[in-house]
Scaffold this active site. Structure first.
Site, PDB file in Angstrom:
ATOM      1  N   HIS A  35       0.867  -1.183   0.000  1.00 39.76           N
ATOM      2  CA  HIS A  35       0.000   0.000   0.000  1.00 39.76           C
ATOM      3  C   HIS A  35       0.906   1.236   0.000  1.00 39.76           C
ATOM      4  O   HIS A  35       2.142   1.109  -0.034  1.00 39.76           O
ATOM      5  CB  HIS A  35      -0.951  -0.020   1.202  1.00 39.76           C
ATOM      6  CG  HIS A  35      -0.249  -0.272   2.515  1.00 39.76           C
ATOM      7  ND1 HIS A  35       0.621   0.628   3.073  1.00 39.76           N
ATOM      8  CD2 HIS A  35      -0.257  -1.336   3.358  1.00 39.76           C
ATOM      9  CE1 HIS A  35       1.093   0.165   4.210  1.00 39.76           C
ATOM     10  NE2 HIS A  35       0.593  -1.052   4.407  1.00 39.76           N
ATOM     11  N   HIS A  38       4.064   1.411   2.225  1.00 44.19           N
ATOM     12  CA  HIS A  38       5.253   0.751   1.674  1.00 44.19           C
ATOM     13  C   HIS A  38       5.886   1.619   0.575  1.00 44.19           C
ATOM     14  O   HIS A  38       7.100   1.751   0.497  1.00 44.19           O
ATOM     15  CB  HIS A  38       4.884  -0.608   1.063  1.00 44.19           C
ATOM     16  CG  HIS A  38       4.326  -1.606   2.043  1.00 44.19           C
ATOM     17  ND1 HIS A  38       3.026  -2.052   1.983  1.00 44.19           N
ATOM     18  CD2 HIS A  38       4.896  -2.258   3.080  1.00 44.19           C
ATOM     19  CE1 HIS A  38       2.816  -2.940   2.945  1.00 44.19           C
ATOM     20  NE2 HIS A  38       3.930  -3.083   3.622  1.00 44.19           N
TER      21      HIS A  38
HETATM   22  P1  AMP Z   1       4.790  -5.023   6.591  1.00 46.89           P
HETATM   23  O1  AMP Z   1       4.636  -5.403   5.154  1.00 46.89           O
HETATM   24  O2  AMP Z   1       3.514  -4.736   7.280  1.00 46.89           O
HETATM   25  O3  AMP Z   1       5.688  -5.992   7.335  1.00 46.89           O
HETATM   26  O4  AMP Z   1       5.563  -3.644   6.601  1.00 46.89           O
HETATM   27  C1  AMP Z   1       6.796  -3.465   5.938  1.00 46.89           C
HETATM   28  C2  AMP Z   1       7.369  -2.132   6.352  1.00 46.89           C
HETATM   29  O5  AMP Z   1       6.475  -1.100   5.972  1.00 46.89           O
HETATM   30  C3  AMP Z   1       7.580  -2.003   7.874  1.00 46.89           C
HETATM   31  O6  AMP Z   1       8.803  -1.335   8.129  1.00 46.89           O
HETATM   32  C4  AMP Z   1       6.400  -1.181   8.296  1.00 46.89           C
HETATM   33  O7  AMP Z   1       6.628  -0.429   9.472  1.00 46.89           O
HETATM   34  C5  AMP Z   1       6.214  -0.279   7.090  1.00 46.89           C
HETATM   35  N1  AMP Z   1       4.843   0.220   7.058  1.00 46.89           N
HETATM   36  C6  AMP Z   1       3.694  -0.512   7.083  1.00 46.89           C
HETATM   37  N2  AMP Z   1       2.626   0.291   7.108  1.00 46.89           N
HETATM   38  C7  AMP Z   1       3.092   1.553   7.089  1.00 46.89           C
HETATM   39  C8  AMP Z   1       2.473   2.838   7.126  1.00 46.89           C
HETATM   40  N3  AMP Z   1       1.142   2.993   7.176  1.00 46.89           N
HETATM   41  N4  AMP Z   1       3.266   3.929   7.117  1.00 46.89           N
HETATM   42  C9  AMP Z   1       4.625   3.799   7.079  1.00 46.89           C
HETATM   43  N5  AMP Z   1       5.273   2.627   7.062  1.00 46.89           N
HETATM   44  C10 AMP Z   1       4.511   1.524   7.070  1.00 46.89           C
END
Ligand code: AMP
Length: 285
Positions: A35, A38
């Protein structure tokens, strides 16, 4: 052009060749279902590096709840299009046995300095050991100059910074702000599992964090936590915790005046989906 690789050895070989040419590598580990949160990290990495590498890997060792692992959204083809739209260079999209090959010591535990015993760690036993395992493996494979993570997972980036420091990993962690939907809900891959009504009402979480920040000067931390929990206990919302902690140690605080870096972190269940969010309440330089 996006190069998609599924074997760690191919990733390492390609990156070693690029680094030998003096190119700087930026890396964003993800679990996919991408999203705009990312994409923000990827765009930041693009600006600060020559080559941007993204991994998509739903890491089984960080899921303490098997059902949550099964239900985690997987949208690889759509993700690839999004990665192309921001000109990502390399995607590493492995299967678990590529990250954790048989015969290697995969089940190691890592000292996380007690940062893993509170909040998410207290409610998801073993979660952060799994996160640290996978990030350590991915950093061995990718060997990036810069690693990009989101403030959305406050405890996660704090723990990874601790691991980088204690293991002397030669990678710099860059933390990016939380990207939110228009109504304030923090973007998350899990949001797609909410009904549209719940997704709209979930702005309550961000609104509560903002209200707490507003009240910080005139209330104690336990008053603030109680206020927030009461506000978030509104069916179908069910808060799991709302903790006000020191931003460095992640330990709950009592006296707000004695800390220069304070964060409120929360996890809230709605329609069987567990959402987390946080807000920095105070950060004095
Ligand atoms: P995930 O795919 O949920 O493991 O997230 C991958 C990376 O994206 C991690 O470092 C998360 O902290 C970051 N991330 C996920 N959602 C957000 C968001 N809404 N804003 C900023 N970074 C995000």
């Amino acid at each position: 052009m996006l190069t998609t690789l599924v074997h760690a050895k191919d990733v390492t070989d390609q990156i070693m060749a690029l680094k030998a040419k003096g190119l700087k590598i930026g890396f964003i580990p993800t679990m996919g279902a991408l999203h705009n949160g990312h994409l923000y990290l990827i765009k930041k990495a693009k600006k600060e590096n020559d080559i941007t590498v993204v991994s998509i890997f739903v890491n089984p060792t960080q899921f303490n709840d098997k059902k949550d692992l099964e239900k985690y959204p997987r949208t690889l083809e759509k993700d690839r299009l999004m990665l192309m739209s921001v000109r990502t260079d390399i995607l590493y999209a492995p299967e678990p046995d590529d990250v954790y090959p048989e015969g290697s010591d995969n089940n190691f535990s890592i000292d996380l300095g007690g940062l893993d015993t509170v909040m998410e760690g207290a409610h998801r036993p073993g979660h952060f050991n799994g996160v640290a395992q996978v990030v350590k493996r991915l950093l061995e494979i990718v060997q990036p100059d810069n690693l990009y993570m989101g403030q959305k997972d406050f405890q996660q980036f704090t723990i990874i910074q601790y691991m980088i420091n204690t293991l002397n990993i030669p990678t710099k962690l860059r933390v990016c702000p939380i990207v939110r939907e228009q109504n304030g809900l923090a973007m998350s891959s899990r949001n797609v599992r909410l009904s549209s009504k719940a997704r709209e009402n979930a702005k309550l979480i961000h609104n509560t964090l903002k209200a707490v920040k507003h009240k910080i000067k005139s209330h104690t931390s336990s008053e603030l936590a109680q206020y927030a929990l009461k506000r978030l206990t509104k069916p179908p919302f069910e808060p799991e915790y709302f903790d006000i902690v020191d931003g460095n140690t992640l330990q709950p605080i009592e006296n707000i005046d004695k800390h220069s870096y304070i964060v409120a972190c929360t996890a809230v269940w709605i329609e069987g989906v567990r959402l987390i969010d946080n807000m920095i309440l105070k950060q004095e330089k």
